[in-house]
Write a protein that holds these residues in place. Sequence first.
Motif, short mmCIF file in Angstrom:
data_model
loop_
_atom_site.label_atom_id
_atom_site.label_comp_id
_atom_site.label_asym_id
_atom_site.label_seq_id
_atom_site.Cartn_x
_atom_site.Cartn_y
_atom_site.Cartn_z
N SER A 88 0.85 -1.19 0.00
CA SER A 88 0.00 0.00 0.00
C SER A 88 0.88 1.23 0.00
CB SER A 88 -0.91 -0.01 1.23
OG SER A 88 -1.76 1.12 1.23
N PRO A 89 1.12 1.83 -1.16
CA PRO A 89 1.99 3.01 -1.22
C PRO A 89 1.35 4.24 -0.57
CG PRO A 89 1.07 2.52 -3.38
CD PRO A 89 0.67 1.39 -2.49
N ASP A 90 0.03 4.30 -0.58
CA ASP A 90 -0.69 5.38 0.09
C ASP A 90 -2.11 4.89 0.36
OD1 ASP A 90 -0.52 6.77 -3.11
OD2 ASP A 90 -2.38 6.00 -2.27
N LYS A 91 -2.91 5.72 1.03
CA LYS A 91 -4.24 5.26 1.46
C LYS A 91 -5.15 4.93 0.29
CE LYS A 91 -5.51 8.64 4.14
NZ LYS A 91 -6.32 9.42 5.09
N ALA A 92 -4.88 5.50 -0.86
CA ALA A 92 -5.76 5.32 -2.01
C ALA A 92 -5.40 4.12 -2.89
CB ALA A 92 -5.79 6.59 -2.86
N HIS A 93 -4.28 3.50 -2.60
CA HIS A 93 -3.81 2.42 -3.47
C HIS A 93 -3.43 1.20 -2.65
CE1 HIS A 93 -3.12 6.04 -5.94
NE2 HIS A 93 -3.34 5.26 -6.96
N LEU A 94 -3.80 0.04 -3.20
CA LEU A 94 -3.39 -1.23 -2.60
C LEU A 94 -3.14 -2.21 -3.74
CD1 LEU A 94 -2.90 -2.99 -0.11
CD2 LEU A 94 -5.31 -3.66 -0.19
N ASN A 95 -1.89 -2.63 -3.86
CA ASN A 95 -1.52 -3.54 -4.93
C ASN A 95 -1.29 -4.93 -4.37
OD1 ASN A 95 -1.51 -1.26 -6.64
ND2 ASN A 95 0.60 -0.80 -6.04
N LEU A 96 -1.43 -5.91 -5.25
CA LEU A 96 -1.21 -7.31 -4.85
C LEU A 96 -0.21 -7.92 -5.82
CD1 LEU A 96 -2.11 -9.63 -2.95
CD2 LEU A 96 -3.80 -10.24 -4.70
N HIS A 97 0.91 -8.37 -5.29
CA HIS A 97 1.92 -9.01 -6.11
C HIS A 97 1.92 -10.50 -5.79
CE1 HIS A 97 5.45 -9.11 -8.67
NE2 HIS A 97 5.99 -9.93 -7.80
N ILE A 98 1.96 -11.30 -6.83
CA ILE A 98 1.94 -12.75 -6.64
C ILE A 98 3.17 -13.36 -7.33
CG2 ILE A 98 0.53 -14.84 -6.72
CD1 ILE A 98 -1.84 -13.01 -7.59
N ASN A 99 3.97 -14.04 -6.56
CA ASN A 99 5.16 -14.71 -7.09
C ASN A 99 4.87 -16.17 -7.41
OD1 ASN A 99 6.94 -12.51 -6.81
ND2 ASN A 99 7.24 -12.97 -4.64
N SER A 100 5.62 -16.68 -8.35
CA SER A 100 5.58 -18.13 -8.66
C SER A 100 4.16 -18.64 -8.76
CB SER A 100 6.34 -18.91 -7.58
OG SER A 100 7.65 -18.44 -7.46
N LEU A 101 3.40 -18.09 -9.66
CA LEU A 101 1.98 -18.42 -9.78
C LEU A 101 1.75 -19.91 -9.97
CD1 LEU A 101 0.97 -15.29 -11.76
CD2 LEU A 101 -0.34 -16.19 -9.83
#
Lengths: 114, 113
Positions: free
Chosen positions: A68-81
């Motif tokens: 979450s870089p800031d309150k307005a953004h939330l990213n999801l990173h997935i490794n080795s799918l």
Amino acid sequence: DTAVSQTPKYLVTQMGNDKSIKCEQNLGHDTMYWYKQDSKKFLKIMFSYNNKELIINETVPNRFSPKSPDKAHLNLHINSLELGDSAVYFCASSQGSGRVYEQFFGPGTRLTVL
Amino acid sequence: QQQVKQSPQSLIVQKGGISIINCAYENTAFDYFPWYQQFPGKGPALLIAIRPDVSEKKEGRFTISFNKSAKQFSLHIMDSQPGDSATYFCAASYLEDDYKLSFGAGTTVTVRA
């Protein structure tokens, strides 16, 4: 439009790859969530962030890492799918945490792992 | 394990009929019970919610009935319309769990014209 938006809407990838899903909300909320909806439509919370701080972290493989870089953004990173990661991932946001607040969901990202 | 059990998995109702979806829970700490509506290809959206201090809440054609002693709650859709065709999820949450939503498995409602 005020809303929760996600990119991409569809994501098709091979096993073993790393991918990210992005979420943005312009509702002024300070709590954001990631949910996974499986092929049987079962919805389960994965993570929750309040003011960029992780507050809910369900039993999710550590291949999944929210940011979450800031309150307005939330990213999801997935490794080795893996094949079992295929699902629809929903981002949601709410006004706060620790009280009852309506959660607003994004349109979802359909992830298909081949 | 699933904390909220929802039934039926699917139902078909004629236009103008009543759709009834039932949910049951075990955790007596739950104190907030929302219902979400999801159309195909969309995210869930809050439809109606209830707290355990009331036994019924009505909003338009949608009514939640709540039975605290039986630990059950249900959604009634009166005068069902084709536009109500969607998947409906019950959920439950409570303060000590930061109001994290535990969802039922969902009910797909089809309203035939």
